[in-house]
Motif scaffolding. Sequence first.
Motif, PDB file in Angstrom:
ATOM      1  N   ASN A 237     -30.343 -61.080  33.372  1.00 13.57           N
ATOM      2  CA  ASN A 237     -29.345 -60.172  32.604  1.00 13.57           C
ATOM      3  C   ASN A 237     -28.668 -60.772  31.678  1.00 13.57           C
ATOM      4  O   ASN A 237     -27.388 -60.739  31.363  1.00 13.57           O
TER       5      ASN A 237
ATOM      6  N   ARG B 139     -25.818 -64.906  34.050  1.00 15.07           N
ATOM      7  CA  ARG B 139     -25.251 -64.058  35.043  1.00 15.07           C
ATOM      8  C   ARG B 139     -26.436 -64.687  36.029  1.00 15.07           C
ATOM      9  O   ARG B 139     -27.885 -65.074  35.919  1.00 15.07           O
TER      10      ARG B 139
ATOM     11  N   ASP C  92     -23.656 -58.681  34.138  1.00 20.37           N
ATOM     12  CA  ASP C  92     -24.620 -58.248  32.618  1.00 20.37           C
ATOM     13  C   ASP C  92     -23.829 -58.934  31.715  1.00 20.37           C
ATOM     14  O   ASP C  92     -22.711 -57.516  30.758  1.00 20.37           O
TER      15      ASP C  92
ATOM     16  N   HIS D  94     -25.234 -47.416  42.219  1.00 18.66           N
ATOM     17  CA  HIS D  94     -26.300 -46.876  41.240  1.00 18.66           C
ATOM     18  C   HIS D  94     -26.577 -45.452  40.980  1.00 18.66           C
ATOM     19  O   HIS D  94     -27.510 -44.754  41.032  1.00 18.66           O
TER      20      HIS D  94
ATOM     21  N   TYR E 275     -36.532 -49.805  34.592  1.00 23.13           N
ATOM     22  CA  TYR E 275     -36.079 -50.125  33.490  1.00 23.13           C
ATOM     23  C   TYR E 275     -36.760 -50.234  32.362  1.00 23.13           C
ATOM     24  O   TYR E 275     -37.017 -50.786  32.047  1.00 23.13           O
TER      25      TYR E 275
ATOM     26  N   VAL F 202     -35.790 -56.799  42.063  1.00 15.61           N
ATOM     27  CA  VAL F 202     -35.563 -55.727  41.698  1.00 15.61           C
ATOM     28  C   VAL F 202     -36.447 -55.225  40.870  1.00 15.61           C
ATOM     29  O   VAL F 202     -36.768 -55.632  39.513  1.00 15.61           O
TER      30      VAL F 202
ATOM     31  N   ASP G 203     -34.599 -58.276  37.655  1.00 13.07           N
ATOM     32  CA  ASP G 203     -33.219 -59.165  38.257  1.00 13.07           C
ATOM     33  C   ASP G 203     -33.489 -60.315  38.383  1.00 13.07           C
ATOM     34  O   ASP G 203     -33.335 -60.796  39.161  1.00 13.07           O
TER      35      ASP G 203
HETATM   36  C1  BMA Z   1     -28.164 -52.013  37.122  1.00 13.37           C
HETATM   37  C2  BMA Z   1     -28.023 -53.295  36.679  1.00 13.37           C
HETATM   38  C3  BMA Z   1     -28.299 -54.148  36.045  1.00 13.37           C
HETATM   39  C4  BMA Z   1     -29.974 -54.308  37.154  1.00 13.37           C
HETATM   40  C5  BMA Z   1     -30.313 -53.036  37.087  1.00 13.37           C
HETATM   41  C6  BMA Z   1     -31.600 -53.106  37.842  1.00 13.37           C
HETATM   42  O1  BMA Z   1     -27.784 -51.315  37.774  1.00 13.37           O
HETATM   43  O2  BMA Z   1     -27.378 -53.901  38.105  1.00 13.37           O
HETATM   44  O3  BMA Z   1     -28.251 -55.797  36.683  1.00 13.37           O
HETATM   45  O4  BMA Z   1     -30.377 -55.173  36.113  1.00 13.37           O
HETATM   46  O5  BMA Z   1     -29.211 -52.238  37.364  1.00 13.37           O
HETATM   47  O6  BMA Z   1     -31.463 -53.475  39.504  1.00 13.37           O
END
Ligand code: BMA
Length: 330
Positions: free
Chosen positions: A50, A65, A110, A180, A245, A281, A307
Amino acid sequence: MNNSIIAPEEKSAVIPWEERSQGCSDIMWRSGRNPVIPRNLIPVSNSIFNSAVVPFRDGYAGVFRCDDKKRDMRLHFGKSRDGIAWEIEPHPIVFEAEDEEIGRFQYAYDPRVCWLEDRYYITWCNGYHGPTIAIGYTYDFKSCCLLENAFLPYNRNGVLFPRRINGKFAMLSRPSDTGHTRFGDIFYSESPDMIYWGRHRFVMGPAGDGWQSTKIGAGPVPIETAEGWLLIYHGVLSSCNGFVYSAGAALLDLEKPWKVIHRTAPYILSPQTLYECVGDVSNVVFPCAALHDKATGRIAVYYGAADTVTCLAYTRMDWLLEFIKANSII
Ligand code: BMA
């Protein structure tokens, strides 16, 4: 104004590029050299992802990052001749804060980097009693001045526009909550001075039942085109195995960027390779920067994968604009 600064558009570094392979019909295709930045490029890093890259002098510079081996989230400067092979500073950026209260933040992640008027602005998600959007600037990718946080917590994905709009600095962001978030819309805000932000406007929220149904957030700095601002953004699906994502694209009105002209129904990139599906992740592609070569229409997108690592994908401006218009949900 620092007179030794050369505007990125006044020089021409060749952007990283690989043609789409024969038989591939994807609108965005991956570099064969992925991941271009491995997780352990510097000794302290657990992961490098990121991250944001811009043209700088006769090559490229970036803000990366780097989560360290304590799993603290930190930002590091980096430089590259070709945008592929990177030298990342072993130590995190030391921010020079005018107000030491603002300098006492807990984490930074990020980043996005935006050339605007006379300097490179850096925005990132900053831990100040919850995540919010910090703004700093650099001329040389050696030192960085820290301005005020743009918003109250909680907010993420602060992305500046590369020029003033109607005389004001302009930024997209994603108000959220402390963790999150299971929700998230993109908003537009403007500022006369990079300090005070207001006149907030709703841009767009999650859509449909698929890849962008849970939350969305702006990705790279928008690219100005005759048809509107090209915005590449991430969207999140809540699967029974957690968040997924992906990335999509939109066209925003040039003078009123909160008005969405088109927005893709399908994703343009989603986690499908091993390095996107397996990592700290799983199932994450997270674009934070795009290089655009106006002469050829080539676009190189830097994105974090799982990640863990930093990757590159490519598209062409004319193909992408056609794709957005032909596949718009608006
Ligand atoms: C998001 C952020 C990003 C990360 C994503 C997946 O909320 O924290 O930095 O890539 O979650 O974990």
